[in-house]
Design an enzyme around this catalytic site. Structure first.
Site, PDB file in Angstrom:
ATOM      1  N   THR A 202       0.775  -1.110  -0.028  1.00 23.30           N
ATOM      2  CA  THR A 202      -0.153  -0.124  -0.047  1.00 23.30           C
ATOM      3  C   THR A 202       0.812   1.276   0.033  1.00 23.30           C
ATOM      4  O   THR A 202       0.138   2.313  -0.198  1.00 23.30           O
ATOM      5  CB  THR A 202      -0.930   0.182   1.105  1.00 23.30           C
ATOM      6  N   ASP A 203       2.045   1.120   0.399  1.00 17.70           N
ATOM      7  CA  ASP A 203       3.009   2.439   0.186  1.00 17.70           C
ATOM      8  C   ASP A 203       4.246   1.969  -0.711  1.00 17.70           C
ATOM      9  O   ASP A 203       5.284   2.509  -0.441  1.00 17.70           O
ATOM     10  CB  ASP A 203       3.208   2.879   1.550  1.00 17.70           C
ATOM     11  N   LEU A 204       4.072   1.533  -1.726  1.00 16.20           N
ATOM     12  CA  LEU A 204       5.116   1.074  -2.542  1.00 16.20           C
ATOM     13  C   LEU A 204       5.410   2.187  -3.781  1.00 16.20           C
ATOM     14  O   LEU A 204       5.098   2.042  -4.799  1.00 16.20           O
ATOM     15  CB  LEU A 204       4.688  -0.158  -3.353  1.00 16.20           C
TER      16      LEU A 204
END
Length: 308
Positions: A202-204
């Site tokens: 989700t925070d790639l």
């Protein structure tokens, strides 16, 4: 720089001043945690028999120390990450354990009660920020193939994460009604689609991918959720934003990033685009709540580029 016995650790003061402003999220406030972080770090060093091997680095909510095993001549380089306990970090160790080093930094040990992780050491001086954008997106897409394993049942579902934000968005009067209707309606449609959830980072984004000897690139700092794989790509649009250009150039750049990443990841580009619209909506909500006009304008512009 290896600390002598009994010396340190000392988290950077400026960073502690910043983190002290954070309100509690189900645990200690930033101020309370800042007063305990050096003690927590010392306890982890003792528990895992570690010695600090360099200067500390700080992220948004964690301090990271290069470390080695004490009295082990062939000790591999590791890092000790000690973070402020908050909702997004609570399941990081579960995700890293599920990946077991495939596409992500390897978890050596975890102490969730102290918010501490012992991790393999990557090259913190080399991320994807300076890599040509198509190559950087292709690398992230390749990591997605490795990271999108079946979600463990312990990971929080995307629906539970999104529903409170969608409800808050529906109550706003400072966000255009058409945006609220589009984002909330689209989110409900996408969440209703069948399919087994995968483990999402989700925070790639480009700074959360570091060079590694066994990589060549590995993901760090997940904020894990369980949901559809198409949810994953919005951070690639939010970061290196100025490179997107303006007007028609921005629209082309946005689609190009999605196309390259989806091709490498094996994802449906249209589904990924729709999820990016939803995530833009959440960013718009946060900006409105924070009264951050710059972020509000940025995300409205990005949403428009995704819709055109």
């Amino acid at each position: 720089m290896t600390l002598a016995p009994g010396a340190g650790p000392h988290a950077p003061r400026e960073w502690l001043t910043w983190i002290s402003r954070l309100p509690a999220e189900g645990g200690p406030s930033g101020a309370d945690w800042a007063r305990s972080v050096d003690r927590l770090t010392r306890e982890c060093l003792d528990e895992w028999d570690l010695v600090i091997d360099g200067e500390p680095m700080t992220g948004w909510t964690a301090v990271v120390y290069p470390v080695l095993r004490r009295d082990v001549e062939t000790s591999e380089p590791l890092v000790l990450k000690v973070g402020w306990p908050h909702v997004e970090s609570a399941q990081e160790h579960l995700a890293l354990r599920a990946w077991d080093g495939r596409g992500a930094v390897h978890l050596v040990a975890a102490d969730p009660a102290r918010g501490a992780l012992l991790l393999e050491r990557l090259d913190a001086s080399r991320d994807l920020m300076a890599v040509e954008i198509d190559e950087a997106c292709a690398n992230v897409g390749g990591l997605c193939r490795d990271l999108h394993v079946p979600a463990p049942p312990t990971i929080r579902p995307l629906t539970a994460y999104l529903n409170p934000y969608l409800a808050r968005m529906a109550e706003r009067t400072d966000i255009p009604r058409r945006v609220i209707a589009r984002v909330t309606g689209l989110a409900r449609e996408l969440l209703a689609e069948p399919g087994a959830p995968v483990l999402l980072h989700t925070d790639l984004h480009f700074e959360n991918v570091l060079a590694a000897e066994r990589g060549p690139w590995l993901a760090i700092d997940p904020k894990p959720l369980a949901g559809p794989a198409g949810y994953e790509l919005h951070p690639l649009l939010r970061n290196r934003f100025d490179e997107l250009g303006t007007g028609s150039a921005m629209r082309w750049s946005v689609r190009q990033r999605l196309e390259v990443t989806c091709q490498a990841a094996g994802l449906d580009e249209e589904v990924a685009r729709l999820w990016c619209i939803v995530r833009c909506g959440i960013e718009i909500l946060w900006a409105a709540e924070d009264q951050d006009r710059a972020e509000l304008s940025k995300n409205l512009t990005l949403l428009k580029a995704l819709e055109d």
